[in-house]
Scaffold this motif. Structure first.
Motif, short mmCIF file in Angstrom:
data_model
loop_
_atom_site.label_atom_id
_atom_site.label_comp_id
_atom_site.label_asym_id
_atom_site.label_seq_id
_atom_site.Cartn_x
_atom_site.Cartn_y
_atom_site.Cartn_z
N THR A 195 10.77 10.69 49.59
CA THR A 195 10.28 11.27 48.34
C THR A 195 11.26 11.05 47.18
O THR A 195 10.89 10.53 46.13
N THR A 196 12.51 11.47 47.39
CA THR A 196 13.47 11.40 46.29
C THR A 196 13.80 9.95 45.95
O THR A 196 13.95 9.60 44.77
N SER A 197 13.92 9.09 46.98
CA SER A 197 14.29 7.71 46.66
C SER A 197 13.12 7.01 45.95
O SER A 197 13.35 6.20 45.06
N THR A 198 11.89 7.35 46.31
CA THR A 198 10.75 6.75 45.60
C THR A 198 10.73 7.22 44.14
O THR A 198 10.43 6.44 43.23
N THR A 199 11.08 8.48 43.91
CA THR A 199 11.12 8.97 42.52
C THR A 199 12.18 8.20 41.74
O THR A 199 11.97 7.85 40.56
N ARG B 194 6.18 13.25 36.76
CA ARG B 194 4.75 13.41 36.46
C ARG B 194 4.02 12.07 36.56
O ARG B 194 3.03 11.94 37.27
N ILE B 195 4.59 11.05 35.87
CA ILE B 195 3.91 9.74 35.86
C ILE B 195 4.05 9.06 37.23
O ILE B 195 3.14 8.44 37.74
N GLY B 196 5.22 9.20 37.86
CA GLY B 196 5.45 8.60 39.19
C GLY B 196 4.48 9.19 40.20
O GLY B 196 3.99 8.51 41.08
N THR C 100 -12.90 25.12 56.88
CA THR C 100 -13.06 23.94 56.01
C THR C 100 -11.67 23.47 55.57
O THR C 100 -10.80 24.28 55.28
N SER C 101 -11.48 22.13 55.51
CA SER C 101 -10.21 21.60 55.00
C SER C 101 -10.23 21.63 53.47
O SER C 101 -11.27 21.40 52.87
N LEU C 102 -9.07 21.85 52.89
CA LEU C 102 -8.95 21.83 51.43
C LEU C 102 -8.00 20.71 51.02
O LEU C 102 -6.86 20.66 51.49
N LEU C 103 -8.49 19.82 50.17
CA LEU C 103 -7.64 18.74 49.66
C LEU C 103 -7.38 19.02 48.18
O LEU C 103 -8.33 19.12 47.40
N THR C 104 -6.11 19.21 47.82
CA THR C 104 -5.82 19.43 46.40
C THR C 104 -5.29 18.11 45.81
O THR C 104 -4.29 17.58 46.28
N ASN C 105 -6.00 17.63 44.82
CA ASN C 105 -5.68 16.33 44.23
C ASN C 105 -4.60 16.52 43.15
O ASN C 105 -4.90 16.95 42.04
N LEU C 106 -3.35 16.21 43.51
CA LEU C 106 -2.26 16.46 42.55
C LEU C 106 -2.31 15.49 41.36
O LEU C 106 -1.82 15.82 40.28
N THR C 107 -2.90 14.31 41.56
CA THR C 107 -3.06 13.39 40.42
C THR C 107 -3.87 14.07 39.32
O THR C 107 -3.56 13.95 38.13
N SER C 108 -4.90 14.81 39.74
CA SER C 108 -5.77 15.45 38.75
C SER C 108 -5.04 16.57 38.01
O SER C 108 -5.49 17.02 36.96
N VAL C 109 -3.93 17.05 38.58
CA VAL C 109 -3.13 18.09 37.91
C VAL C 109 -2.13 17.42 36.96
O VAL C 109 -1.99 17.81 35.80
N MET C 110 -1.46 16.40 37.46
CA MET C 110 -0.43 15.73 36.66
C MET C 110 -1.01 15.00 35.46
O MET C 110 -0.30 14.69 34.52
N ARG D 43 6.50 23.35 32.11
CA ARG D 43 5.04 23.27 31.98
C ARG D 43 4.40 23.73 33.28
O ARG D 43 4.80 23.29 34.37
N ASP D 44 3.40 24.61 33.15
CA ASP D 44 2.73 25.16 34.33
C ASP D 44 2.11 24.08 35.20
O ASP D 44 2.09 24.16 36.42
N ALA D 45 1.55 23.06 34.54
CA ALA D 45 0.80 22.04 35.29
C ALA D 45 1.71 20.97 35.91
O ALA D 45 1.23 19.95 36.39
N PHE D 46 3.01 21.22 35.89
CA PHE D 46 3.94 20.29 36.54
C PHE D 46 4.08 20.74 38.01
O PHE D 46 4.82 21.66 38.32
N LEU D 47 3.32 20.10 38.90
CA LEU D 47 3.31 20.55 40.30
C LEU D 47 3.63 19.44 41.31
O LEU D 47 2.94 19.31 42.33
N PRO D 48 4.67 18.63 41.08
CA PRO D 48 4.93 17.55 42.06
C PRO D 48 5.32 18.09 43.42
O PRO D 48 5.18 17.39 44.42
#
Ligand code: HEM
Length: 495
Positions: free
Chosen positions: A308-312, A364-366, A392-402, A429-434
Motif C-alpha cells: 500500500t505505502t510503496s504504491t502510494t 486521493r488521486i492515486g 448480504t455482502s456490502l461493497l463500498t466503492n472508495l473511488t466514488s468517495v474520492m 476533508r471528510d470525504a478523504f477515506l483512503p
C-alpha cells in the motif's frame, strides 16, 4: 414399441432435463429478491453479473452503474448477493452509521483457502478477529509506532534508499521494487525485528511473489474462483499461482518464526513475533493464539504494510513528474522548514501545510484501494431506504468517495488546494477515506501516515524527479488488490 435402448436413453434424457430444470429453479428460489431490495442490472442464472463486470476497472464500471440505478444497487457475484454503496454519504452511512452491523467480512472461497480456520487479520471475523486486531495494534505501538524510535528507523531506511538511488547515477530506472523493499523494511522491523538488504535475493523473490499474487487477485481468474470455487479448484490457470505464492510467503514467515524461537527471551520481546510467541506460551488460556495464526497475521501485516505505502509513493512520483510546479513548491517548503542538513521529523509536519496537502491529494488521486474490503450485513437492515437482508455482502466503492462530485471542487483534477484553506493552512476533508472507516478501518493508518510523510519529504529533500524525454506518464493504473501505476522509469537529479 420403444426398444430397451430407446427407453434407457429417454430415461437418461428425462433425468438430465429434470436435473437442469431443478438447478434453474433452485438457483431462482435461492436468489429471489425480497421486497424493496436495491435495484440492479439483469443477473444471469448461476453466474449473476460476474461476466459483465469490467475486471480491469471494476470501480469505474460500478460508478457507471450507480448513474443508472442510484447510490445503492445490487449485483450478484457468483453465489454472493452483493449491495454496492456509492458516494461519500452512502459509504459513510454504511461503514460508520451502521458500524456494528457491517463489521464482519463475508465468506470468500479464496480467503478460506489462503487463511484456513478464520486466521489472519483481514479475512477473520468474530472474537478471533477482535482479539488479534487489538493485540496487533498494542504490540505495534509498544514497538515504536508513533514514537521517535520508529521515526529514526524510517529515517535510517530513507538514507539506505537515497544511497541506492544515487548508484543509478542519473540513469532512468523503474523504482517499483526498490520502493517495495524500502517500505517493507519498516513493517519487517516491527514484525521480524530486522530489515532486508536491497540485494537480498531471497527477500526480493518473496516480494515478487507477493506482487504477482496481488496483481492476480484483481483479475477475472480470481473473480471466477470466488464465483465457482468447486470447478476452478480443479482447473489449470493463473489463479493457482495466487495460492502457491501465498504458501511460499507463509513458508518464508515460518522460517522467521523458527529463528525467533531459538533465542526468545520472554522478558524482552524484540518484535511482534516474539510478543506473540510469548503470549502463546503464557498459558493465558486463549486457544486462538496458535502458530498458524501467528504466521497468517504476520503475513497480513507484511502484505498490507508493504504494497500500500510503496504504491502510494509510486503515485507520488508519477504525479510530481506530471506537475513539476508542485514538485518545486514542495521542495521550497522543505528547504525553508527543514533545510538540507538534517533528516525530516514528524514534528515538521505542522509547519508544512503545502506538503501535507500534496500528500493527501496524491492519496486521493492515486486511490490505491478503489474497492474497499467487503463487509457482511450481520442482521437485516435498511440502507438508502432499501432493505438489506442479513447475510448480504456490502461493497463500498472508495473511488466514488474520492471522486465524489458533491464533495470535491475539482474531483477529476490533481489539486492540492482541496486540502488548503484560504490562508494556505492545511484543512481536513471528510470525504478523504483512503484508509476506509468504521470498525475495520485500516489497522496501519498511523504507521502509513508516518511513512508517507517521512519518505516523501526525505526523497524530495535529496532529489528532483523527471521521466524520459517525450514520455507522458499515465494516471490509468492497473487494478489488482491495489491500484498501481503502469510501469514507468524515473530520472533522479541530486539537488
Ligand atoms: C497508504 C497506505 C495504506 C492504505 C491506503 C490502506 C488502506 C486500507 C484499507 C482501505 C483497508 C480495508 C478497510 C476496510 O475493510 O474497511 C485496510 C485494511 C487493513 N490494513 Fe491498511 N492501508 C495502508 C497501509 C497499511 C499498513 C502500513 C499496514 C500495516 C500495519 C496496514 C494494515 C492493514 C490491515 C491489517 C488491515 C485489515 C484490517 C481489518 O480487517 O481489521 N495497512 N487498509
Amino acid at each position: 414399441m420403444l426398444s430397451f435402448l430407446q427407453l434407457e436413453s429417454l430415461d437418461f434424457k428425462s433425468v438430465l432435463l429434470f436435473f437442469v430444470v431443478f438447478l434453474f429453479i433452485a438457483d431462482y428460489l435461492k436468489h429471489r429478491k425480497p421486497p424493496n431490495y436495491p435495484p440492479g442490472p439483469f443477473q444471469w442464472p448461476f453466474a449473476g453479473n460476474v461476466f459483465s463486470i469490467d475486471s480491469k476497472q471494476p470501480d469505474v464500471y460500478m460508478r457507471k452503474l450507480a448513474e443508472v440505478y442510484g447510490d445503492i444497487f445490487s449485483l450478484r457475484l457468483g453465489h454472493e448477493e452483493t449491495v454496492v454503496a456509492t458516494g461519500y454519504k452512502m459509504v459513510k452511512e454504511a461503514l460508520v452509521g451502521q458500524a456494528e452491523i457491517f463489521v464482519d467480512r463475508p465468506y470468500s472461497p479464496m480467503g478460506e483457502r489462503m487463511y484456513p480456520d478464520n486466521a489472519g487479520l483481514f479475512f477473520s471475523n468474530g472474537m478471533k478477529w477482535k482479539t488479534h486486531r487489538r493485540f496487533a495494534m498494542t504490540t505495534l505501538r509498544n514497538f515504536g509506532l508513533g514514537k521517535t524510535l520508529m521515526e529514526n528507523a524510517i529515517c535510517e531506511e530513507i538514507r539506505y534508499l537515497q544511497e541506492e538511488m544515487e548508484t543509478q547515477k542519473g540513469d532512468p530506472f523503474n523504482p517499483k521494487m526498490l520502493f517495495n523493499n524500502a517500505v517493507s523494511n519498516i513493517i519487517c522491523q516491527l514484525v521480524y525485528g530486522r530489515r532486508y538488504d536491497y540485494s537480498d535475493y531471497t527477500f526480493q523473490k518473496v516480494l515478487k511473489k507477493f506482487n504477482e499474487a496481488l496483481y492476480l487477485e484483481g483479475t477475472i481468474w480470481a473473480q471466477l474462483y470466488e464465483a465457482f470455487p468447486v470447478i476452478m479448484k480443479h482447473l489449470p490457470g493463473p489463479h493457482n499461482a495466487i495460492f502457491s505464492n501465498y504458501l511460499d510467503v507463509a513458508d518464508f514467515i515460518r522460517k522467521e518464526v523458527e529463528r525467533h524461537k531459538e533465542d526468545l527471551d520472554p522478558n524482552n520481546p524484540r518484535d511482534y513475533i516474539d510478543a506473540y510467541i510469548t503470549e502463546m506460551q503464557s498459558g493465558s488460556g486463549n486457544d486462538d493464539f496458535t502458530e498458524s495464526n501467528l504466521v497468517m497475521n504476520s503475513l497480513d501485516l507484511f502484505l498490507a504494510g508493504t504494497e500500500t505505502t510503496s504504491t502510494t509513493l509510486l503515485w507520488a512520483l508519477v504525479l510530481l513528474i506530471k506537475h513539476p510546479d508542485v514538485q518545486k513548491k514542495v521542495q521550497s517548503e522543505i528547504d525553508t522548514v527543514i533545510g538540507q542538513s538534517r533528516p525530516p521529523s514528524m514534528a515538521d509536519k505542522a509547519s508544512m501545510p503545502y506538503t501535507e496537502a500534496v500528500i493527501h491529494e496524491i492519496q486521493r488521486i492515486g486511490n490505491i484501494v478503489p474497492i474497499n474490503g467487503l463487509r457482511l450485513a450481520g442482521k437485516d437492515t435498511t440502507l438508502g431506504g432499501y432493505f438489506i437482508p442479513k447475510g448480504t455482502s456490502l461493497l463500498t466503492n472508495l473511488t466514488s468517495v474520492m471522486f465524489d462530485k458533491t464533495e470535491w471542487e475539482t474531483p477529476e483534477e490533481f489539486n492540492p488546494g482541496h486540502f488548503l484553506d484560504s490562508e494556505g493552512k492545511f484543512r481536513r476533508r471528510d470525504a478523504f477515506l483512503p484508509f476506509s472507516a468504521g470498525k475495520r478501518v485500516c489497522l496501519g493508518e498511523q504507521l502509513a501516515r508516518m511513512e508517507l510523510f517521512l519518505f516523501f519529504v526525505g526523497l524530495l529533500q535529496k532529489f528532483s524527479f523527471s521521466t524520459e524525454e517525450g514520455v507522458e506518464l499515465s494516471l490509468e493504473g492497473e487494478v489488482g488488490a491495489t491500484r498501481t501505476p503502469l510501469p514507468f522509469k524515473v530520472f533522479t537529479h541530486t539537488r
